[in-house]
Design a protein around this motif. Structure first.
Motif, PDB file in Angstrom:
ATOM      1  N   GLU A 197       2.560   1.689  -3.193  1.00 61.22           N
ATOM      2  CA  GLU A 197       1.574   1.629  -4.280  1.00 61.22           C
ATOM      3  C   GLU A 197       1.977   0.583  -5.320  1.00 61.22           C
ATOM      4  O   GLU A 197       1.932   0.821  -6.525  1.00 61.22           O
ATOM      5  N   THR A 198       2.361  -0.582  -4.806  1.00 55.11           N
ATOM      6  CA  THR A 198       2.774  -1.704  -5.661  1.00 55.11           C
ATOM      7  C   THR A 198       2.017  -2.959  -5.238  1.00 55.11           C
ATOM      8  O   THR A 198       2.582  -3.866  -4.623  1.00 55.11           O
ATOM      9  N   GLU A 204       0.824  -1.214   0.000  1.00 53.36           N
ATOM     10  CA  GLU A 204       0.000   0.000   0.000  1.00 53.36           C
ATOM     11  C   GLU A 204       0.853   1.256   0.000  1.00 53.36           C
ATOM     12  O   GLU A 204       0.590   2.201  -0.754  1.00 53.36           O
ATOM     13  N   LYS A 215       0.225   7.156   1.772  1.00 49.81           N
ATOM     14  CA  LYS A 215      -0.032   8.339   0.946  1.00 49.81           C
ATOM     15  C   LYS A 215      -0.744   9.446   1.711  1.00 49.81           C
ATOM     16  O   LYS A 215      -0.379  10.624   1.619  1.00 49.81           O
TER      17      LYS A 215
END
Length: 432
Positions: free
Chosen positions: A265-266, A262, A321
């Motif tokens: 972002e992969t 997460e 994020k």
């Protein structure tokens, strides 16, 4: 009467050789010879006119935690310490014993925090009791799977808020008294409470901030050691304790992999066996008042010891994020640098993708320098912007002020000769 009760409670159908109930009766006989009759003859009970709703967790001893004496308060306990299950007792406490204050207490490491919905609890019950699905379902138990009647706790602070809101809506409960919600941080040799809300004072937050020193998560056997607070976050050092079971190691690796997927972002990249090969130093930020768990990390740094030269290698440093631009990455690096100084490590190093400009900027600000350019370092992994990497390093001997590293240009002093050597070894980092 006793034999009937024992048979009813013994789900295996086999009488234990020496029931603990018998031991309780023996202990009670000794107590009965010395008990203080005044406690039980008191007409003004509870004498402090306070009712406390808390969890049935056997580790919670409110008499010790709150320095209470017998006869002072009513304690109403149930799974999770939820108001809904306590209403019958609380109504009687207020109407018959004239209690004028209410404390609602939920605690960390509660069994109900390990489930996210009603279906999971039902599934666990079916597995653990060996009951067939048709024998244990929501309709027969008057539970609706879409309504969390088992009341799992996914957010500790929110669960307190929910119970306070439910209190205000209940016409059977007194509304002109003091009602407050708390979180109880249960830790080894320490239990502290933090006030969350007053239900009858505009729901204003009243934080009396605590320091949770140590806490071990049962599902992962990870120990959380509180280091410092930073704005709305708390920084913990995480330790993978000796003696973890295979199931605990599997769980912590699974949750670490989910976090890394997460944060980077992969979602399709694998991060296997992370805790085995990169857990010498684990630092993590959590939002204040959230349930401490490896599945609730907001920012993370994982590093391992390189024994051949007594250095620390950073395997991963990342921030979710929605929590970026809050200085968490900088704080994590700062804390690792302090740890490396204390451990008398020689240096800190890591690999950075050559296109990750924001990360490289942070590393340079913290006194790290590129000592090698490695083309094809990420060969075969198309999730990276490029396949090339820089090897970045910070020599501990160059640190002159450990408290201002990453914040002041004078905190790390690199000689002109050393700077020239870095440019010679890694010209790509200086040519953009």
């Amino acid at each position: 009467m006793n034999s009937i009760l024992a048979a009813a409670l013994n789900s295996s159908g086999v009488f234990p050789l020496q029931p603990f109930i018998d031991q309780c009766c023996t202990q009670n006989a000794a107590y009965a010879r010395t008990y203080d009759e005044k406690i039980y003859d008191a007409r003004d009970s509870p004498s402090k006119h306070l009712a406390i709703i808390c969890c049935m967790d056997a580790r919670i001893d409110l008499f010790r935690i709150l320095r209470l004496k017998p006869g002072e308060v009513h304690i109403i306990q149930n799974g999770g310490g939820r108001l809904r299950d306590a209403v019958r007792s609380l109504v009687c406490s207020q109407a018959l014993s004239h209690t004028k204050e209410v404390m609602i207490i939920h605690h960390t490491d509660c069994g109900f925090t390990y489930f996210s919905n009603n279906k999971q609890i039902l599934a666990s019950l079916r597995v653990r009791t060996g009951t067939r699905t048709e024998q244990l379902n929501p309709s027969q138990l008057s539970y609706d799977e879409d309504d969390p009647d088992f009341m799992p706790i996914t957010d500790l602070e929110q669960s307190v808020r929910d119970d306070l809101a439910e209190y205000k809506k209940n016409p059977l409960l007194k509304q002109d008294i003091i009602v407050r919600g708390f979180t109880l941080w249960t830790v080894r040799a320490l239990a502290t409470i933090e006030q969350q809300y007053r239900t009858l004072s505009g729901n204003a937050k009243e934080r009396s901030m605590i320091r949770q020193s140590q806490f071990t998560e049962r599902l992962t056997n990870i120990e959380f050691i509180h280091l410092t607070d930073y704005d709305d976050y708390r920084l913990y050092k995480l330790i993978h304790k000796y003696g973890s079971t295979q199931a605990q190691t599997f769980t912590v690796n699974k949750w670490l992999e989910e976090y890394l997927q997460e944060s980077f972002e992969t979602p399709n990249r694998y991060y296997p066996n992370t805790v085995q090969w990169c857990s010498t130093t684990m630092l993590a930020f959590f939002i204040r008042n959230t349930t401490l768990s490896m599945k609730n990390i907001n920012a993370l740094l994982l590093a391992r010891l390189e024994a051949y030269d007594n250095s620390k290698y950073i395997c991963y440093i990342s921030v979710l994020k929605e929590h970026r631009q809050n200085g968490l990455g900088t704080k994590l690096l700062n804390e690792l640098i302090k740890d490396a100084i204390q451990a008398k490590n020689s240096r800190i190093s890591l690999h950075a993708n050559t296109e990750n400009k924001s990360a490289i900027s942070l590393y340079l600000k913290c006194g790290m320098r590129c000592m090698a350019y490695i083309p094809g370092y990420y060969f075969g992994d198309q999730t990276y912007a490029t396949q090339n990497a820089f090897t970045m390093t910070l020599q501990i001997k160059n640190i002159k002020n450990s408290t201002t590293v990453c914040h002041s240009t004078t905190a790390v002093e690199i000689s002109p000769q050393e700077e020239a050597l870095y440019k010679q070894q890694c010209p790509q980092a200086f040519t953009g």
